[in-house]
Design a protein around this motif. Sequence first.
Motif, short mmCIF file in Angstrom:
data_model
loop_
_atom_site.label_atom_id
_atom_site.label_comp_id
_atom_site.label_asym_id
_atom_site.label_seq_id
_atom_site.Cartn_x
_atom_site.Cartn_y
_atom_site.Cartn_z
N ALA A 1 0.82 -1.21 0.00
CA ALA A 1 0.00 0.00 0.00
C ALA A 1 0.85 1.25 0.00
O ALA A 1 0.44 2.29 -0.49
CB ALA A 1 -0.93 0.01 1.21
N GLY A 2 2.03 1.18 0.53
CA GLY A 2 2.86 2.37 0.56
C GLY A 2 4.00 2.32 -0.42
O GLY A 2 4.97 3.04 -0.27
N CYS A 3 3.91 1.46 -1.44
CA CYS A 3 5.01 1.23 -2.36
C CYS A 3 5.51 2.50 -3.02
O CYS A 3 6.67 2.84 -2.93
CB CYS A 3 4.57 0.24 -3.42
N THR B 1 4.82 6.39 -2.91
CA THR B 1 4.07 7.41 -2.17
C THR B 1 4.63 8.78 -2.46
O THR B 1 5.78 8.94 -2.86
CB THR B 1 4.15 7.15 -0.66
N ALA C 1 -4.95 8.27 -4.38
CA ALA C 1 -4.32 7.03 -4.82
C ALA C 1 -4.79 6.72 -6.23
O ALA C 1 -5.98 6.83 -6.53
CB ALA C 1 -4.68 5.88 -3.88
N ASP D 1 -0.53 10.54 -3.62
CA ASP D 1 0.11 9.97 -2.43
C ASP D 1 0.51 8.52 -2.66
O ASP D 1 1.56 8.07 -2.22
CB ASP D 1 -0.84 10.06 -1.23
N HIS D 2 -0.35 7.77 -3.33
CA HIS D 2 -0.08 6.36 -3.65
C HIS D 2 -0.37 6.16 -5.13
O HIS D 2 -1.38 6.62 -5.64
CB HIS D 2 -0.99 5.44 -2.83
N TRP D 3 0.52 5.46 -5.80
CA TRP D 3 0.33 5.22 -7.23
C TRP D 3 1.15 4.02 -7.66
O TRP D 3 2.05 3.57 -6.94
CB TRP D 3 0.71 6.46 -8.04
N GLN D 4 0.83 3.50 -8.82
CA GLN D 4 1.56 2.36 -9.35
C GLN D 4 2.01 2.66 -10.77
O GLN D 4 1.25 3.22 -11.56
CB GLN D 4 0.66 1.11 -9.38
N TRP E 1 -5.73 0.01 -0.43
CA TRP E 1 -5.63 1.43 -0.09
C TRP E 1 -6.80 1.87 0.79
O TRP E 1 -6.64 2.68 1.70
CB TRP E 1 -5.57 2.28 -1.36
#
Length: 426
Positions: free
Chosen positions: A17-19, A21, A147, A164-167, A185
């Motif tokens: 989840a915090g990969c 950030t 996210a 804040d969070h993304w892939q 998330w």
Amino acid sequence: MKFPFRLLLCSVVAFSAGCATQPPASPSTTAAPAARPAPTPLLLISIDGYRADYVERNLSPTLSALAEGGVTAESMQPSFPSLTFPNHYTIVTGLRPDHHGMVNNTMFDPALGEFSLSNRKAGADGRWWAQGTPIWETAGRSGLNTATMFWPGTEAPIHDYRPDHWQPYDGSVTPEQRVDQVLAWLDLPADQRPSFLTLYFDDVDHAGHEHGPDSRQVNAALSKVDAALARLVDGLKQRQLFDRINLIVVSDHGMASVPAKNSVMIEKLIPLDHVQTVSMGVLAGFNPKPGFDFAKIEAKLEKPQKHMQCWDKTRVPERFAYGSNPRVPQLLCLADVGWRITTRAYQAKKLKDGKLSLGEHGYDNADPRMKALFVAHGPAFREGAQIPAFPNVDVYPLMTHLLNLTPAKNDGDYNAVKDALKSEAQ
């Protein structure tokens, strides 16, 4: 692959989840805003290439159930050109492509060079995206957590800001894994839980390109994505979130069948070594090359042509709202629906490799085959309602209203979509 971008130093399949950030803001960029009450979470879902009439195939029962319990539009009109990057960025900025700068999937900028779907470095360069302000930036700078599970632009530091969070985009990540990341998330502690999220599926678009919109492969992709939506709905219900989250499901464009023989061979009309070729396909673009008579080339192509229309960028039909941005090539040629603009050598290679696209988009955005999807469900939305068709620039002011954000400058009209909301949510 629709979004091949630069990979981060983390594993996308690990789904931590915090990969990826948002780093702490520096004093020169963004100070932490004051805490504010979190609004009802909003999840924006894109099913790339889902033509508005696909729902009539009865292969999307979960999507149909969301529509029956919420709001559906007769259709949603994509912005011109009806291509992936321009329209995904329009949806999250409320700006037409001519205003947000992502004028095509393939572009040239004198200061930045070339942009294409395969150019990872360009896609991660925030300067390409900086003419627009995406909603995740506005939300984040207003104190909301964000996210994004794949969306054009989310891998670039736009105005030195990311979600804040993304892939990073990875086409091998399955629809189920994408759903699971969004649910992860939403499992974060309350002070970290995103208020705005995105989720992206590309299976329908890929199948449409490779096999055509009327193929069994597209039908299989519709079922596959709907199963992922069912997984999402089940996961939300297990968390007692289904009635406490607003969902907006859209597509970026439709899809038209393009037989292999329906090709305009552009080199039969103009000497390609006399122009800078910026793009080919449905919307071909050409710039002048020093030492050659570009006016003569324009004069020839702007005459009536079989299976396409061409314009100098200053003479593009007004209804397209396109042509003022410096990234728009000087000469544009738009294929008739069901045709492509290419070269003999390129087509021969694609045929040899078995990769010639049998489905395309990017055409006149008023054509019925380009119509996109809009479905919304959640506590803010009416139940069992249908609203008239509207242009996709209007999704942005709807979202900023739901999140109680002050919108950035945009081309949308909240009044065009406010009837999707319950009276107390308007």
